[in-house]
Design a protein around this motif. Structure first.
Motif, short mmCIF file in Angstrom:
data_model
loop_
_atom_site.label_atom_id
_atom_site.label_comp_id
_atom_site.label_asym_id
_atom_site.label_seq_id
_atom_site.Cartn_x
_atom_site.Cartn_y
_atom_site.Cartn_z
N MET A 102 -2.65 9.63 -0.94
CA MET A 102 -3.19 8.29 -0.71
C MET A 102 -2.05 7.29 -0.50
O MET A 102 -2.14 6.41 0.37
CB MET A 102 -4.06 7.85 -1.88
CG MET A 102 -4.69 6.49 -1.68
SD MET A 102 -5.86 6.39 -0.30
CE MET A 102 -7.34 6.96 -1.11
N GLU A 103 -0.98 7.44 -1.24
CA GLU A 103 0.18 6.55 -1.10
C GLU A 103 0.80 6.69 0.29
O GLU A 103 1.22 5.69 0.89
CB GLU A 103 1.21 6.89 -2.18
CG GLU A 103 2.42 6.01 -2.20
CD GLU A 103 2.19 4.64 -2.78
OE1 GLU A 103 3.11 3.81 -2.70
OE2 GLU A 103 1.10 4.35 -3.31
N ALA A 104 0.83 7.91 0.82
CA ALA A 104 1.35 8.12 2.17
C ALA A 104 0.52 7.36 3.18
O ALA A 104 1.05 6.77 4.13
CB ALA A 104 1.37 9.61 2.50
N ARG A 105 -0.79 7.36 2.99
CA ARG A 105 -1.65 6.62 3.92
C ARG A 105 -1.52 5.12 3.71
O ARG A 105 -1.55 4.34 4.66
CB ARG A 105 -3.10 7.07 3.75
CG ARG A 105 -4.07 6.34 4.68
CD ARG A 105 -3.60 6.48 6.15
NE ARG A 105 -4.16 5.47 7.01
CZ ARG A 105 -5.07 5.69 7.94
NH1 ARG A 105 -5.55 6.89 8.13
NH2 ARG A 105 -5.51 4.70 8.67
N TRP A 106 -1.40 4.70 2.49
CA TRP A 106 -1.35 3.27 2.18
C TRP A 106 -0.02 2.65 2.61
O TRP A 106 0.00 1.60 3.25
CB TRP A 106 -1.57 3.05 0.68
CG TRP A 106 -1.89 1.64 0.34
CD1 TRP A 106 -1.01 0.68 -0.08
CD2 TRP A 106 -3.17 1.00 0.41
NE1 TRP A 106 -1.66 -0.51 -0.28
CE2 TRP A 106 -3.00 -0.33 0.01
CE3 TRP A 106 -4.43 1.44 0.76
CZ2 TRP A 106 -4.05 -1.23 -0.05
CZ3 TRP A 106 -5.49 0.54 0.70
CH2 TRP A 106 -5.28 -0.78 0.31
N ASN A 107 1.09 3.27 2.25
CA ASN A 107 2.41 2.69 2.49
C ASN A 107 3.24 3.43 3.54
O ASN A 107 4.29 2.94 3.94
CB ASN A 107 3.22 2.64 1.19
CG ASN A 107 2.65 1.63 0.23
OD1 ASN A 107 2.42 0.49 0.60
ND2 ASN A 107 2.41 2.05 -0.99
N GLY A 108 2.80 4.60 3.93
CA GLY A 108 3.57 5.40 4.86
C GLY A 108 4.62 6.22 4.14
O GLY A 108 4.91 6.00 2.97
N ILE A 109 5.15 7.17 4.88
CA ILE A 109 6.20 8.03 4.35
C ILE A 109 7.53 7.42 4.73
O ILE A 109 7.75 7.06 5.89
CB ILE A 109 6.10 9.45 4.96
CG1 ILE A 109 4.77 10.11 4.58
CG2 ILE A 109 7.28 10.32 4.57
CD1 ILE A 109 4.64 10.48 3.14
N ALA A 110 8.42 7.32 3.77
CA ALA A 110 9.76 6.80 4.05
C ALA A 110 10.47 7.80 4.95
O ALA A 110 10.58 8.97 4.62
CB ALA A 110 10.53 6.59 2.76
N GLN A 111 10.89 7.33 6.09
CA GLN A 111 11.62 8.18 7.02
C GLN A 111 13.08 8.24 6.60
O GLN A 111 13.67 7.22 6.24
CB GLN A 111 11.50 7.62 8.45
CG GLN A 111 10.09 7.51 8.97
CD GLN A 111 9.38 8.85 9.04
OE1 GLN A 111 9.95 9.84 9.46
NE2 GLN A 111 8.13 8.89 8.61
#
Length: 116
Positions: free
Chosen positions: A95-104
């Motif tokens: 859910m955090e990946a969807r909410w804030n995105g994945i740090a590249q």
């Protein structure tokens, strides 16, 4: 396009990809009767119903391209009757990946070639 919201993590038997795509978020909202924001706040406060954790994992697998039957099988095998402390970190990370995105990862600057 989903690279910024796709989490790669170990679950059950191997490393898998998890993506809560728009259709998977809509399904999660339909299954829970709550909006994405409310679900996210519940996760942050560790107050979500236990079944939501498994649904986030299952829908994340499907959103990343896994067949629904295989995603259900993995969740039945590796998420049912397991300690919630094992499921929560993965469900939250999805859910955090969807909410804030994945740090590249930051790209390194090209090495300077010094000539004398």
């Amino acid at each position: 396009m989903t690279d910024k919201i796709t989490l790669h993590a170990f679950f059950g038997d191997a490393e898998h990809s998890f993506t809560l795509t728009d259709p998977m978020l809509a399904e999660l909202e339909c299954l829970t009767g709550q909006g994405t924001g409310a679900l996210y706040v519940q996760l942050v406060n560790m107050s979500s119903p236990a079944q939501v954790l498994t649904e986030i994992i299952r829908l994340g697998l499907i959103g990343a391209g896994m067949a629904p039957e295989q995603a259900k099988h993995l969740c039945t095998t590796y998420a049912q009757n397991r300690p919630l402390a094992e499921l929560f970190p993965l469900a939250f990370a999805i859910m955090e990946a969807r909410w804030n995105g994945i740090a590249q990862p930051e790209k390194e600057a090209p090495a300077l070639k010094v000539t004398a």
